[in-house]
Scaffold this active site. Structure first.
Site, PDB file in Angstrom:
ATOM      1  N   SER A 182      17.572  65.319  22.057  1.00 19.57           N
ATOM      2  CA  SER A 182      18.697  65.452  23.049  1.00 19.57           C
ATOM      3  C   SER A 182      19.748  64.758  23.773  1.00 19.57           C
ATOM      4  O   SER A 182      20.833  64.420  23.062  1.00 19.57           O
ATOM      5  CB  SER A 182      17.950  66.759  24.371  1.00 19.57           C
ATOM      6  OG  SER A 182      19.465  67.579  24.953  1.00 19.57           O
ATOM      7  N   ARG A 224      20.449  77.189  35.563  1.00 21.62           N
ATOM      8  CA  ARG A 224      19.848  76.534  34.691  1.00 21.62           C
ATOM      9  C   ARG A 224      18.889  77.907  33.273  1.00 21.62           C
ATOM     10  O   ARG A 224      18.869  77.282  32.912  1.00 21.62           O
ATOM     11  CB  ARG A 224      18.336  75.957  35.125  1.00 21.62           C
ATOM     12  CG  ARG A 224      17.009  75.619  34.366  1.00 21.62           C
ATOM     13  CD  ARG A 224      17.386  74.100  33.590  1.00 21.62           C
ATOM     14  NE  ARG A 224      16.154  73.677  33.678  1.00 21.62           N
ATOM     15  CZ  ARG A 224      15.741  72.139  32.702  1.00 21.62           C
ATOM     16  NH1 ARG A 224      16.843  72.177  32.389  1.00 21.62           N
ATOM     17  NH2 ARG A 224      14.994  72.124  32.837  1.00 21.62           N
ATOM     18  N   ASP A 226      15.988  75.074  16.536  1.00 18.05           N
ATOM     19  CA  ASP A 226      16.720  74.347  17.343  1.00 18.05           C
ATOM     20  C   ASP A 226      18.214  75.079  17.040  1.00 18.05           C
ATOM     21  O   ASP A 226      18.895  74.505  16.589  1.00 18.05           O
ATOM     22  CB  ASP A 226      16.672  72.904  16.889  1.00 18.05           C
ATOM     23  CG  ASP A 226      17.494  72.107  18.342  1.00 18.05           C
ATOM     24  OD1 ASP A 226      18.067  73.005  18.767  1.00 18.05           O
ATOM     25  OD2 ASP A 226      16.977  71.132  18.655  1.00 18.05           O
ATOM     26  N   HIS A 266      14.406  74.271  20.285  1.00 18.32           N
ATOM     27  CA  HIS A 266      15.398  72.911  21.247  1.00 18.32           C
ATOM     28  C   HIS A 266      14.109  71.692  21.706  1.00 18.32           C
ATOM     29  O   HIS A 266      14.301  70.604  21.904  1.00 18.32           O
ATOM     30  CB  HIS A 266      16.388  72.603  22.105  1.00 18.32           C
ATOM     31  CG  HIS A 266      16.767  71.926  22.314  1.00 18.32           C
ATOM     32  ND1 HIS A 266      17.499  70.798  21.683  1.00 18.32           N
ATOM     33  CD2 HIS A 266      16.996  71.509  23.867  1.00 18.32           C
ATOM     34  CE1 HIS A 266      17.838  69.461  22.787  1.00 18.32           C
ATOM     35  NE2 HIS A 266      17.725  70.074  23.336  1.00 18.32           N
ATOM     36  N   ASP A 267      12.918  72.816  22.085  1.00 23.39           N
ATOM     37  CA  ASP A 267      11.555  71.936  23.483  1.00 23.39           C
ATOM     38  C   ASP A 267      10.967  71.588  22.620  1.00 23.39           C
ATOM     39  O   ASP A 267      10.238  70.849  23.633  1.00 23.39           O
ATOM     40  CB  ASP A 267      11.685  72.940  24.370  1.00 23.39           C
ATOM     41  CG  ASP A 267      12.237  72.977  25.792  1.00 23.39           C
ATOM     42  OD1 ASP A 267      13.151  72.634  26.313  1.00 23.39           O
ATOM     43  OD2 ASP A 267      11.926  73.670  26.280  1.00 23.39           O
TER      44      ASP A 267
END
Length: 357
Positions: free
Chosen positions: A141, A210, A303, A336-337
């Site tokens: 990232s 967040r 992602d 993505h994580d």
């Protein structure tokens, strides 16, 4: 015998930024683990990460599942260095730092920074640590952005680049979500144009920012599988939380406010927006041609922010230049994580590549 991870601070007299601004007395927080007689690997962290990639037994770092004695990045075979990025809020100079010679925090007087500025700072800090060459630079990232820039800005400084979950430029889709996150902070009454007091920061805005980011970090299937439309017991009606997924997002938002600065979050998002390796380099293809190190791109299925097909295209472009460039897509429900979990799925590819070079 396992090597203990040590932390420290490097101080740089001055750094000239891309904008032309000059920062004085720049402090850089770092973690150094592994065998110092072995080749060095630089780990670059993501948006809300820090320099504690390995951590301790009591407080494992964010990549402790990947790095360590006997790990996929084995600290008996490598020395591993991680630095908190410029603009961060965990020991490296940023908006939450005291301004040198002024006695007040930078806050929004801190100059705008770019990914390239982060690389410049780490490069100079590495030299102070006595590192003249890296075996590899690895990051996901925001860390992947730095990894690519390292290969372009200092092509002879490393043998291998492993960018994870990152594309050569941040898409307008990614910029859009970053813009919404920033607005959530700007709209918090405690924001005060970034001049908020330490005792009363804009926590609600940061928490919402967040939450917005979390929606992009996981795949649709991950959210659906985790929450399954479960209702929570405390059904408070209008203004309350009714579903498990709401509770999860609120928890993640509140959790970040306990350890992160709102100004730093904004500055790092803006740095991510600036990420385009082709900027002022005649385009992405021209920028990629400057990379001399071998590369291993690791992408993660679904992602949303950094599509695997775009990463694959970058690897193929490098192959056309005669470079050894490989691409791997990891099957995962985490989107993505994925680069922060399921190390057993993709760690072996990193180990294999490191051991082969």
């Amino acid at each position: 015998m396992p090597y203990k991870a040590e932390t420290g601070i490097v101080t740089l007299d001055s750094i000239k930024l891309e904008s032309g601004a000059i920062l004085h007395q720049v402090e850089v927080a770092f973690e150094r683990a592994g065998n110092r007689e072995k080749p060095a690997i630089l780990i670059c962290h993501a948006l809300t990460g820090n320099h504690r990639a390995v951590g301790t037994v009591d407080e494992p770092g964010w990549w402790a599942g990947l790095i360590g004695h006997g790990g996929f990045i084995d600290t008996k075979d490598w020395q591993v260095i991680t630095m908190n990025v410029l603009g961060g809020c965990d020991g490296t100079t940023g908006p939450a730092s005291e301004r040198s010679g002024v006695g007040a925090l930078y806050q929004t007087d801190f100059p705008l920074i770019t990914i390239r500025d982060m690389v410049t700072v780490q490069y100079e800090a590495l030299k102070q640590l006595g590192i003249r060459h890296l075996h590899a630079v690895i990051g996901g990232s925001l860390g992947g952005m730095q990894t690519l820039e390292f290969g372009i800005m200092h092509p002879a400084f490393m043998n291998l680049l492993i960018p994870l979950a990152v594309t050569p430029a941040l898409s307008d889709y990614g910029i859009a979500f970053n813009a919404i996150g920033r607005k959530a902070i700007y709209d918090d009454p405690l924001w005060k144009n970034g001049k908020y007091t330490v005792s009363a920061p804009p926590l609600n805005g940061l928490s919402t920012a967040r939450m917005i980011g979390m929606v992009t970090y996981r795949s649709r299937d991950a959210f659906n599988e985790k929450s399954q439309r479960r209702r929570i017991q405390d059904e408070s009606g209008i203004g309350g939380l009714e579903y498990d997924v709401e509770s999860y997002l609120h928890y993640q938002g509140e959790k970040l406010t306990r350890r992160f600065d709102a100004n730093s979050y904004i500055y790092l998002l803006k740095a991510m927006d600036s990420h385009d390796i082709g900027r002022e380099r005649d385009g992405i293809e021209s920028a990629l041609s400057k990379i001399k190190a071998e590369t291993l791109f690791i992408a993660y299925k679904d992602d949303l922010l950094y599509p695997p097909e775009v990463m694959k295209e970058a690897a193929e472009r490098l192959q056309k230049f005669g470079s050894r460039s490989d691409f791997i897509e990891i099957e995962t429900k985490y989107g993505h994580d994925g680069f922060l979990v399921e190390f057993e799925k993709w760690g072996p590819f990193i180990k294999e590549r490191l051991d082969a070079d």
